[in-house]
Design a protein around this motif. Structure first.
Motif, PDB file in Angstrom:
ATOM      1  N   ALA A   9     -63.916 -17.268 -50.402  1.00 33.15           N
ATOM      2  CA  ALA A   9     -63.772 -15.903 -51.411  1.00 33.15           C
ATOM      3  C   ALA A   9     -65.587 -15.949 -51.573  1.00 33.15           C
ATOM      4  O   ALA A   9     -65.815 -16.093 -52.837  1.00 33.15           O
ATOM      5  CB  ALA A   9     -63.255 -16.704 -52.661  1.00 33.15           C
ATOM      6  N   ALA A  10     -66.266 -16.889 -50.910  1.00 29.17           N
ATOM      7  CA  ALA A  10     -67.847 -16.988 -51.087  1.00 29.17           C
ATOM      8  C   ALA A  10     -68.404 -15.408 -50.111  1.00 29.17           C
ATOM      9  O   ALA A  10     -67.005 -14.206 -50.041  1.00 29.17           O
ATOM     10  CB  ALA A  10     -68.141 -17.980 -50.508  1.00 29.17           C
ATOM     11  N   LYS A  22     -67.639 -10.689 -54.077  1.00 26.41           N
ATOM     12  CA  LYS A  22     -66.671  -9.686 -54.247  1.00 26.41           C
ATOM     13  C   LYS A  22     -65.392 -10.084 -55.287  1.00 26.41           C
ATOM     14  O   LYS A  22     -64.914  -9.687 -55.787  1.00 26.41           O
ATOM     15  CB  LYS A  22     -66.986  -9.326 -52.910  1.00 26.41           C
ATOM     16  N   LYS A 204     -57.994  -4.786 -46.984  1.00 26.26           N
ATOM     17  CA  LYS A 204     -59.336  -5.910 -47.412  1.00 26.26           C
ATOM     18  C   LYS A 204     -60.122  -5.656 -48.013  1.00 26.26           C
ATOM     19  O   LYS A 204     -60.235  -4.255 -48.302  1.00 26.26           O
ATOM     20  CB  LYS A 204     -60.028  -6.544 -46.105  1.00 26.26           C
TER      21      LYS A 204
HETATM   22  O1  C5P Z   1     -67.322  -9.720 -45.943  1.00 25.83           O
HETATM   23  P1  C5P Z   1     -65.329  -9.553 -45.606  1.00 25.83           P
HETATM   24  O2  C5P Z   1     -64.715  -8.999 -46.579  1.00 25.83           O
HETATM   25  O3  C5P Z   1     -65.429  -9.108 -44.344  1.00 25.83           O
HETATM   26  O4  C5P Z   1     -65.460 -10.955 -45.938  1.00 25.83           O
HETATM   27  C1  C5P Z   1     -63.830 -11.406 -45.985  1.00 25.83           C
HETATM   28  C2  C5P Z   1     -63.381 -12.071 -46.799  1.00 25.83           C
HETATM   29  O5  C5P Z   1     -64.323 -13.760 -46.235  1.00 25.83           O
HETATM   30  C3  C5P Z   1     -63.502 -12.440 -47.560  1.00 25.83           C
HETATM   31  O6  C5P Z   1     -62.786 -12.953 -49.188  1.00 25.83           O
HETATM   32  C4  C5P Z   1     -64.976 -13.118 -48.445  1.00 25.83           C
HETATM   33  O7  C5P Z   1     -64.914 -13.556 -49.550  1.00 25.83           O
HETATM   34  C5  C5P Z   1     -64.908 -14.234 -47.473  1.00 25.83           C
HETATM   35  N1  C5P Z   1     -67.044 -14.708 -46.677  1.00 25.83           N
HETATM   36  C6  C5P Z   1     -66.597 -16.446 -47.220  1.00 25.83           C
HETATM   37  N2  C5P Z   1     -68.330 -16.460 -46.867  1.00 25.83           N
HETATM   38  C7  C5P Z   1     -69.080 -15.540 -46.479  1.00 25.83           C
HETATM   39  C8  C5P Z   1     -68.195 -13.844 -46.213  1.00 25.83           C
HETATM   40  C9  C5P Z   1     -67.363 -13.828 -46.776  1.00 25.83           C
HETATM   41  O8  C5P Z   1     -66.024 -16.758 -47.583  1.00 25.83           O
HETATM   42  N3  C5P Z   1     -70.026 -15.703 -46.397  1.00 25.83           N
END
Ligand code: C5P
Length: 223
Positions: A9-10, A22, A204
């Motif tokens: 969830a980052a 997000k 997603k």
């Molecule tokens: O950016 P995207 O939608 O592809 O991210 C997929 C998942 O990975 C999301 O739940 C997002 O919170 C997580 N994520 C993460 N750390 C990051 C980028 C994305 O935990 N640096």
């Protein structure tokens, strides 16, 4: 339980355009992370939430509100870094599921199919969906040929792994920072990846339109 469930969830969520990471954006009265965790309540696994650096306390409060017990760790600059941070916090778990918080409406059946496939002996499991759009390749702005979509599958989460296999994939992947798919890293080790049925509801949340779709699906239905 010998199973851990990492919820990543980052990340910033720039494409959602809400000005907050997000997973911390509100949809239908609660954060995306809270919806995701509510959907996981009761799953037989130790939960690890990977939050944006500095938002660990907020993530803990959200977990409490969602009614789940979770440990929280800080994530990294890429999704793969965040998964690695989660993986470092799963202790001696023998099986690990990795799930995107952004797939907040994932039906429980999908999670269960992944768990069941692991229990049946699979070392790596991924929920997939057929691709419904017509897809073409593109190179430097030039359109290439149409890719036969009957041969394509969209990857979803949670993906499930034998913990040792996932650790090895993360330790050995030469180019893991670029990876958005953990199963691909594992497959690069020569490990078979088993597909189970995903679900449309496991989409997603990425764009504002996705958030609207999630909000209407989460809104109370008129009696
Ligand atoms: O950016 P995207 O939608 O592809 O991210 C997929 C998942 O990975 C999301 O739940 C997002 O919170 C997580 N994520 C993460 N750390 C990051 C980028 C994305 O935990 N640096």
């Amino acid at each position: 339980t010998d199973t851990a469930l990492i919820v990543v969830a980052a990340g910033s969520g720039t494409r959602l355009g809400r000005g907050v990471p997000k997973a911390f954006a509100e949809v239908a009265g609660a954060t995306i992370l809270e919806h995701a965790l509510r959907g996981l309540a009761g799953v037989d696994a130790r939960l690890v939430v990977v939050a944006p650096d500095g938002l660990e306390a907020d993530a803990s409060a959200i977990a409490e509100r969602a009614g789940v017990v979770a440990s929280v760790v800080a994530g990294g600059a890429t999704r793969a870094d965040s998964v690695a941070a989660g993986l470092a916090a799963v202790g001696d778990a023998r099986r690990v599921l990795v799930h995107d918080a952004a797939r907040a409406l994932t039906p429980r059946e999908v999670v269960q199919r992944v768990i069941d496939a692991l229990a049946a002996g699979a070392a790596a499991v991924v929920p997939v969906l057929p691709v419904i759009d017509t897809i073409r390749e593109a190179h430097d702005g030039e359109l290439g040929g149409i890719v036969d979509r009957s041969r394509l599958r969209a990857m979803q989460t949670p993906q499930g792994f034998d913990a040792a296999v996932l650790r090895r994939a993360y330790a050995e992947a030469p180019d893991r920072a670029a990876s958005t798919d953990d199963a691909q890293l594992v497959q690069a080790l020569g490990v078979d990846v088993v597909a189970v049925a995903g679900a449309e509801l496991a989409f997603k949340i990425t764009t504002p339109a996705d958030a609207e779709r999630a909000a209407s699906l989460l809104a109370p239905q008129p009696a």
